[in-house]
Design an enzyme around this catalytic site. Structure first.
Site, PDB file in Angstrom:
ATOM      1  N   ARG A   1       0.802  -1.223   0.000  1.00  0.00           N
ATOM      2  CA  ARG A   1       0.000   0.000   0.000  1.00  0.00           C
ATOM      3  C   ARG A   1       0.836   1.276   0.000  1.00  0.00           C
ATOM      4  NH1 ARG A   1      -3.010  -4.016   1.699  1.00  0.00           N
ATOM      5  NH2 ARG A   1      -1.069  -4.568   2.708  1.00  0.00           N
TER       6      ARG A   1
ATOM      7  N   HIS B   1       5.705   5.918  11.431  1.00  0.00           N
ATOM      8  CA  HIS B   1       5.113   5.786  10.090  1.00  0.00           C
ATOM      9  C   HIS B   1       4.102   6.939   9.936  1.00  0.00           C
ATOM     10  CE1 HIS B   1       3.722   4.213   6.399  1.00  0.00           C
ATOM     11  NE2 HIS B   1       3.460   2.968   6.726  1.00  0.00           N
TER      12      HIS B   1
ATOM     13  N   ARG C   1      11.524   3.771   3.041  1.00  0.00           N
ATOM     14  CA  ARG C   1      11.166   2.768   4.055  1.00  0.00           C
ATOM     15  C   ARG C   1      12.419   1.962   4.343  1.00  0.00           C
ATOM     16  NH1 ARG C   1       5.998  -1.101   4.307  1.00  0.00           N
ATOM     17  NH2 ARG C   1       5.161   0.878   5.021  1.00  0.00           N
TER      18      ARG C   1
END
Ligand code: NCD
Length: 308
Positions: free
Chosen positions: A57, A135, A107
């Site tokens: 996602r 996050h 990430r």
């Protein structure tokens, strides 16, 4: 309020007014999308996605967001296809990529990686998850979803369930919620409680926060149930993971004791913590949440690149 060129590393760096501003801009973008207006604000701009950890996602929604705004994307989704496999440091990779891109989405497996990357990059860096750290963009889309579904964030009972220790989405979300006046219930096995430093930060804001091991103790008062996966990859051994695996499972039986307008959110991916039978109920909002992720990331990219 000016977000141009800002790094988004931790939700703690954003004031409540700034969070609200991003949520307002997200609603504005969603409206433009619904009206099929021209939104090619980022034509000629390039986003670099540097993903050292798996993602579906976050990576694809950033990619889709950039493309819908008229921009382009470059990057890698597996570090072993880049020079990282030859031993290149994160600092050197970032010093290179900032020459090729206008914004970097990172990430990484290590906490603090995004902060370090931002020190080496002139282009804004967005933390898309740093180990068990933070996050922030997931939190923005979580808040956007809560506001869209419930009309507010204040005066709600928000129950967060699962791996609160390793779950970075939970660390960011609890920090953000402590800026609002909602009641926060934290439900986890003993060994997976929210890290003490995060808990202290939240308690310092005088937020109303309670810890439980048994979800039954607080489910009936809950307005928003935020459930997370046990973060298997962050455990030292399978033995440790197996001790807590399957601790909480939301099924139709549990839903018999909830408020009729309670919503269920999940950052996804799910493993076994929500039975598929729940997907068809009015409570399930986790797939709507993924769409909101696209909208919020469109707004954020437009803000950081000075387009709105
Ligand atoms: C989360 C993550 O990567 O922290 N996924 C996501 O970005 N939606 C949650 C998870 O992996 O459990």
């Amino acid at each position: 309020m000016n977000f141009e060129n800002r790094d988004i590393i931790s939700i703690l760096e954003l004031k409540k007014e700034e969070i609200e501003f991003i949520l307002e801009k997200s609603a504005y973008i969603e409206d433009l999308v619904n009206k099929k207006e021209d939104i090619s604000f980022l034509k000629g701009k390039i986003l670099a996605n540097l993903f050292y950890e798996p993602s579906t996602r976050t990576r694809l929604s950033f990619e889709s967001a950039m493309k819908k705004l008229g921009g382009e994307t470059i990057g890698f989704s597996k570090a072993d296809t880049s020079s990282v496999a030859k031993g290149e440091t994160l600092a050197d990779t970032v010093r290179t990529v900032e020459k090729y891109a206008d914004v970097i989405v990172l990430r990484h497996t290590k906490e603090g990686a995004a902060k370090l990357a931002a020190e080496y990059s002139n282009a804004p860096v967005i933390n898309a998850g740093d180990g068990a750290g933070q996050h922030p963009t997931q939190t923005l889309l979580d808040l956007y979803t809560i506001k869209k579904e419930k009309g507010r964030i204040d005066n709600l009972v928000i129950t967060i369930v699962g791996d609160l220790h390793y779950g970075r989405t939970v660390h960011s979300l609890t920090h953000a919620l402590s800026k609002y006046s909602c009641k926060i219930n934290l439900v986890s096995p003993k060994d997976l409680r929210l890290p003490q430093e995060v808990l202290n930060d939240i308690k310092d804001t005088n937020s109303e926060v309670y810890e439980y091991e048994n979800l039954n103790e607080c489910i009936s008062e809950t307005d928003v149930l935020y459930i997370t996966r046990i973060q298997k990859e962050r455990f030292v051994s399978d033995l440790e993971y197996n001790k807590v695996k399957g601790s909480y499972v939301i099924n139709k039986t549990i839903l018999e004791s909830v408020k009729s307008d309670m919503i269920i959110l999940h950052p996804l991916p799910r493993v076994d913590e929500i039975s598929c039978e729940v997907d068809e109920t009015k409570h399930a909002k986790y797939f709507d949440q993924t769409y909101n992720g696209l909208i919020v990331r469109m707004a954020l990219l437009s803000l950081l690149l000075g387009a709105i």
